[in-house]
Design a protein around this motif. Structure first.
Motif, PDB file in Angstrom:
ATOM      1  N   PRO A  12      40.766  47.571  33.968  1.00 57.45           N
ATOM      2  CA  PRO A  12      40.618  46.178  34.433  1.00 57.45           C
ATOM      3  C   PRO A  12      40.488  46.061  35.957  1.00 57.45           C
ATOM      4  CG  PRO A  12      42.405  46.335  32.843  1.00 57.45           C
ATOM      5  CD  PRO A  12      41.957  47.737  33.140  1.00 57.45           C
ATOM      6  N   VAL A  13      41.287  46.837  36.688  1.00 55.26           N
ATOM      7  CA  VAL A  13      41.214  46.780  38.154  1.00 55.26           C
ATOM      8  C   VAL A  13      39.873  47.333  38.636  1.00 55.26           C
ATOM      9  CG1 VAL A  13      42.222  47.659  40.305  1.00 55.26           C
ATOM     10  CG2 VAL A  13      43.701  46.804  38.484  1.00 55.26           C
ATOM     11  N   LEU A  14      39.383  48.393  37.982  1.00 55.22           N
ATOM     12  CA  LEU A  14      38.076  48.942  38.350  1.00 55.22           C
ATOM     13  C   LEU A  14      36.974  47.899  38.165  1.00 55.22           C
ATOM     14  CD1 LEU A  14      36.453  51.458  39.249  1.00 55.22           C
ATOM     15  CD2 LEU A  14      36.170  51.980  36.824  1.00 55.22           C
ATOM     16  N   VAL A  15      37.031  47.151  37.088  1.00 52.53           N
ATOM     17  CA  VAL A  15      36.031  46.099  36.843  1.00 52.53           C
ATOM     18  C   VAL A  15      36.121  45.010  37.907  1.00 52.53           C
ATOM     19  CG1 VAL A  15      35.386  44.237  35.256  1.00 52.53           C
ATOM     20  CG2 VAL A  15      35.800  46.537  34.373  1.00 52.53           C
ATOM     21  N   VAL A  16      37.337  44.582  38.234  1.00 53.03           N
ATOM     22  CA  VAL A  16      37.513  43.524  39.242  1.00 53.03           C
ATOM     23  C   VAL A  16      37.012  43.981  40.611  1.00 53.03           C
ATOM     24  CG1 VAL A  16      39.251  42.202  40.524  1.00 53.03           C
ATOM     25  CG2 VAL A  16      39.377  42.353  38.042  1.00 53.03           C
ATOM     26  N   LEU A  17      37.397  45.187  41.026  1.00 54.65           N
ATOM     27  CA  LEU A  17      36.934  45.693  42.323  1.00 54.65           C
ATOM     28  C   LEU A  17      35.423  45.874  42.352  1.00 54.65           C
ATOM     29  CD1 LEU A  17      39.672  48.374  43.123  1.00 54.65           C
ATOM     30  CD2 LEU A  17      39.302  46.199  44.301  1.00 54.65           C
ATOM     31  N   SER A  18      34.861  46.368  41.265  1.00 50.30           N
ATOM     32  CA  SER A  18      33.412  46.574  41.205  1.00 50.30           C
ATOM     33  C   SER A  18      32.662  45.252  41.295  1.00 50.30           C
ATOM     34  CB  SER A  18      33.024  47.293  39.904  1.00 50.30           C
ATOM     35  OG  SER A  18      33.617  48.562  39.853  1.00 50.30           O
ATOM     36  N   ARG A  19      33.121  44.271  40.552  1.00 48.28           N
ATOM     37  CA  ARG A  19      32.470  42.948  40.603  1.00 48.28           C
ATOM     38  C   ARG A  19      32.575  42.346  42.000  1.00 48.28           C
ATOM     39  NH1 ARG A  19      32.213  39.442  35.566  1.00 48.28           N
ATOM     40  NH2 ARG A  19      32.338  37.885  37.202  1.00 48.28           N
ATOM     41  N   ARG A  20      33.749  42.516  42.605  1.00 47.33           N
ATOM     42  CA  ARG A  20      33.954  41.975  43.951  1.00 47.33           C
ATOM     43  C   ARG A  20      32.961  42.604  44.928  1.00 47.33           C
ATOM     44  NH1 ARG A  20      37.743  38.399  45.527  1.00 47.33           N
ATOM     45  NH2 ARG A  20      38.429  38.705  47.598  1.00 47.33           N
ATOM     46  N   TRP A  21      32.797  43.925  44.843  1.00 49.82           N
ATOM     47  CA  TRP A  21      31.880  44.621  45.734  1.00 49.82           C
ATOM     48  C   TRP A  21      30.441  44.219  45.458  1.00 49.82           C
ATOM     49  CZ3 TRP A  21      30.773  46.619  50.053  1.00 49.82           C
ATOM     50  CH2 TRP A  21      29.644  47.416  50.207  1.00 49.82           C
ATOM     51  N   LEU A  22      30.042  44.194  44.195  1.00 43.04           N
ATOM     52  CA  LEU A  22      28.645  43.903  43.860  1.00 43.04           C
ATOM     53  C   LEU A  22      28.259  42.463  44.178  1.00 43.04           C
ATOM     54  CD1 LEU A  22      28.277  45.831  40.500  1.00 43.04           C
ATOM     55  CD2 LEU A  22      27.325  46.454  42.733  1.00 43.04           C
ATOM     56  N   GLN A  47      30.059  40.137  46.307  1.00 46.41           N
ATOM     57  CA  GLN A  47      30.356  39.621  47.634  1.00 46.41           C
ATOM     58  C   GLN A  47      30.225  40.649  48.742  1.00 46.41           C
ATOM     59  OE1 GLN A  47      34.250  37.978  47.223  1.00 46.41           O
ATOM     60  NE2 GLN A  47      33.593  36.389  45.805  1.00 46.41           N
ATOM     61  N   GLY A  48      30.216  41.925  48.401  1.00 50.43           N
ATOM     62  CA  GLY A  48      30.125  42.956  49.421  1.00 50.43           C
ATOM     63  C   GLY A  48      31.335  43.007  50.329  1.00 50.43           C
ATOM     64  N   THR A  49      32.496  42.662  49.772  1.00 51.15           N
ATOM     65  CA  THR A  49      33.731  42.656  50.543  1.00 51.15           C
ATOM     66  C   THR A  49      33.983  44.046  51.114  1.00 51.15           C
ATOM     67  OG1 THR A  49      34.552  41.019  48.983  1.00 51.15           O
ATOM     68  CG2 THR A  49      36.164  42.033  50.446  1.00 51.15           C
ATOM     69  N   ALA A  50      34.231  44.119  52.416  1.00 56.68           N
ATOM     70  CA  ALA A  50      34.310  45.409  53.114  1.00 56.68           C
ATOM     71  C   ALA A  50      35.424  46.307  52.591  1.00 56.68           C
ATOM     72  CB  ALA A  50      34.487  45.175  54.614  1.00 56.68           C
ATOM     73  N   TRP A  51      36.547  45.752  52.189  1.00 53.17           N
ATOM     74  CA  TRP A  51      37.671  46.573  51.751  1.00 53.17           C
ATOM     75  C   TRP A  51      37.487  47.076  50.322  1.00 53.17           C
ATOM     76  CZ3 TRP A  51      39.784  44.595  47.424  1.00 53.17           C
ATOM     77  CH2 TRP A  51      39.661  43.221  47.206  1.00 53.17           C
ATOM     78  N   ALA A  52      36.515  46.566  49.599  1.00 53.41           N
ATOM     79  CA  ALA A  52      36.363  46.920  48.185  1.00 53.41           C
ATOM     80  C   ALA A  52      35.957  48.388  47.990  1.00 53.41           C
ATOM     81  CB  ALA A  52      35.363  45.992  47.502  1.00 53.41           C
ATOM     82  N   ARG A  75      17.153  44.987  48.179  1.00 55.47           N
ATOM     83  CA  ARG A  75      17.623  46.172  48.914  1.00 55.47           C
ATOM     84  C   ARG A  75      19.147  46.142  49.027  1.00 55.47           C
ATOM     85  NH1 ARG A  75      15.068  49.650  52.210  1.00 55.47           N
ATOM     86  NH2 ARG A  75      13.255  48.294  52.394  1.00 55.47           N
ATOM     87  N   GLN A  76      19.711  44.969  49.316  1.00 54.86           N
ATOM     88  CA  GLN A  76      21.154  44.829  49.436  1.00 54.86           C
ATOM     89  C   GLN A  76      21.836  45.130  48.094  1.00 54.86           C
ATOM     90  OE1 GLN A  76      22.731  40.865  50.097  1.00 54.86           O
ATOM     91  NE2 GLN A  76      24.225  41.715  51.536  1.00 54.86           N
ATOM     92  N   ALA A  77      21.268  44.619  47.012  1.00 54.20           N
ATOM     93  CA  ALA A  77      21.833  44.878  45.687  1.00 54.20           C
ATOM     94  C   ALA A  77      21.779  46.365  45.353  1.00 54.20           C
ATOM     95  CB  ALA A  77      21.091  44.065  44.632  1.00 54.20           C
ATOM     96  N   LEU A  78      20.666  47.007  45.664  1.00 54.10           N
ATOM     97  CA  LEU A  78      20.537  48.437  45.411  1.00 54.10           C
ATOM     98  C   LEU A  78      21.543  49.228  46.243  1.00 54.10           C
ATOM     99  CD1 LEU A  78      19.065  50.820  44.099  1.00 54.10           C
ATOM    100  CD2 LEU A  78      17.479  50.764  46.036  1.00 54.10           C
ATOM    101  N   ASN A  79      21.703  48.861  47.504  1.00 58.45           N
ATOM    102  CA  ASN A  79      22.669  49.540  48.370  1.00 58.45           C
ATOM    103  C   ASN A  79      24.094  49.380  47.847  1.00 58.45           C
ATOM    104  OD1 ASN A  79      20.680  50.433  50.092  1.00 58.45           O
ATOM    105  ND2 ASN A  79      20.967  48.780  51.575  1.00 58.45           N
ATOM    106  N   ARG A  80      24.412  48.210  47.322  1.00 58.45           N
ATOM    107  CA  ARG A  80      25.747  48.007  46.769  1.00 58.45           C
ATOM    108  C   ARG A  80      25.965  48.851  45.517  1.00 58.45           C
ATOM    109  NH1 ARG A  80      26.697  41.519  47.631  1.00 58.45           N
ATOM    110  NH2 ARG A  80      26.743  41.627  49.907  1.00 58.45           N
ATOM    111  N   TRP A  81      24.957  48.948  44.670  1.00 61.40           N
ATOM    112  CA  TRP A  81      25.068  49.794  43.478  1.00 61.40           C
ATOM    113  C   TRP A  81      25.241  51.258  43.865  1.00 61.40           C
ATOM    114  CZ3 TRP A  81      26.316  49.056  38.661  1.00 61.40           C
ATOM    115  CH2 TRP A  81      26.175  47.794  38.105  1.00 61.40           C
ATOM    116  N   VAL A  82      24.484  51.701  44.858  1.00 57.12           N
ATOM    117  CA  VAL A  82      24.607  53.091  45.311  1.00 57.12           C
ATOM    118  C   VAL A  82      26.012  53.339  45.863  1.00 57.12           C
ATOM    119  CG1 VAL A  82      23.791  54.744  47.048  1.00 57.12           C
ATOM    120  CG2 VAL A  82      22.148  53.424  45.709  1.00 57.12           C
ATOM    121  N   GLY A  83      26.528  52.421  46.657  1.00 62.79           N
ATOM    122  CA  GLY A  83      27.886  52.555  47.194  1.00 62.79           C
ATOM    123  C   GLY A  83      28.931  52.581  46.087  1.00 62.79           C
ATOM    124  N   LEU A  84      28.758  51.734  45.076  1.00 60.87           N
ATOM    125  CA  LEU A  84      29.694  51.693  43.959  1.00 60.87           C
ATOM    126  C   LEU A  84      29.708  53.015  43.202  1.00 60.87           C
ATOM    127  CD1 LEU A  84      31.553  50.143  41.951  1.00 60.87           C
ATOM    128  CD2 LEU A  84      29.465  49.482  40.767  1.00 60.87           C
TER     129      LEU A  84
END
Length: 123
Positions: free
Chosen positions: A81-91, A93-98, A8-17
């Motif tokens: 490149p920045v989009l990939v880094v931010l996306s990976r960070r969010w997916l 670790q779920g970093t709030a600022w991402a 569920r957490q992984a799905l929520n992160r994908w939806v947010g991304l």
């Protein structure tokens, strides 16, 4: 049977991304409509989205905000490149600022994407 909390957490992160990328792109393309006397057609917008890997990357000089030409050129070159880094960070670790960073990054990346495409096609 209910999905596992990790699923569920992984799905929520994908939806947010996806939501942040789509909203950021939509806000960026809205810049084409706000700064142009004759707004772009739907075909122009769809073409700009289809060719966005090129238009976003090398079209930064076409934006109609002269003071921000160089930041848009550099931001375009760094966009993917920045989009990939931010996306990976969010997916991962779920970093709030991402998520807000993703939204703003996509907004600047797709800002006046139709203008960028027109510049590339006219070269």
């Amino acid at each position: 049977m209910a999905p596992h909390p990790a699923q569920r957490q992984a799905l929520n992160r994908w939806v947010g991304l996806v939501a942040c990328v789509v909203l950021g792109a939509a806000l960026g393309i809205a810049g084409d409509f706000l700064t142009e006397d004759s707004p772009p057609t739907v075909a122009d917008v769809l073409t700009a989205l289809l060719l966005s890997p090129v238009a976003v990357t090398v079209g930064g000089a076409a934006t109609t905000v002269p003071a921000l030409t160089w930041p848009f050129i550099v931001g375009g070159l760094l966009f993917w490149p920045v989009l990939v880094v931010l996306s990976r960070r969010w997916l991962r670790q779920g970093t709030a600022w991402a998520l807000p960073a993703l939204l703003l990054w996509c907004w600047q990346g797709f800002f006046q994407a139709v203008h960028r495409l027109w510049m590339i096609l006219s070269a």
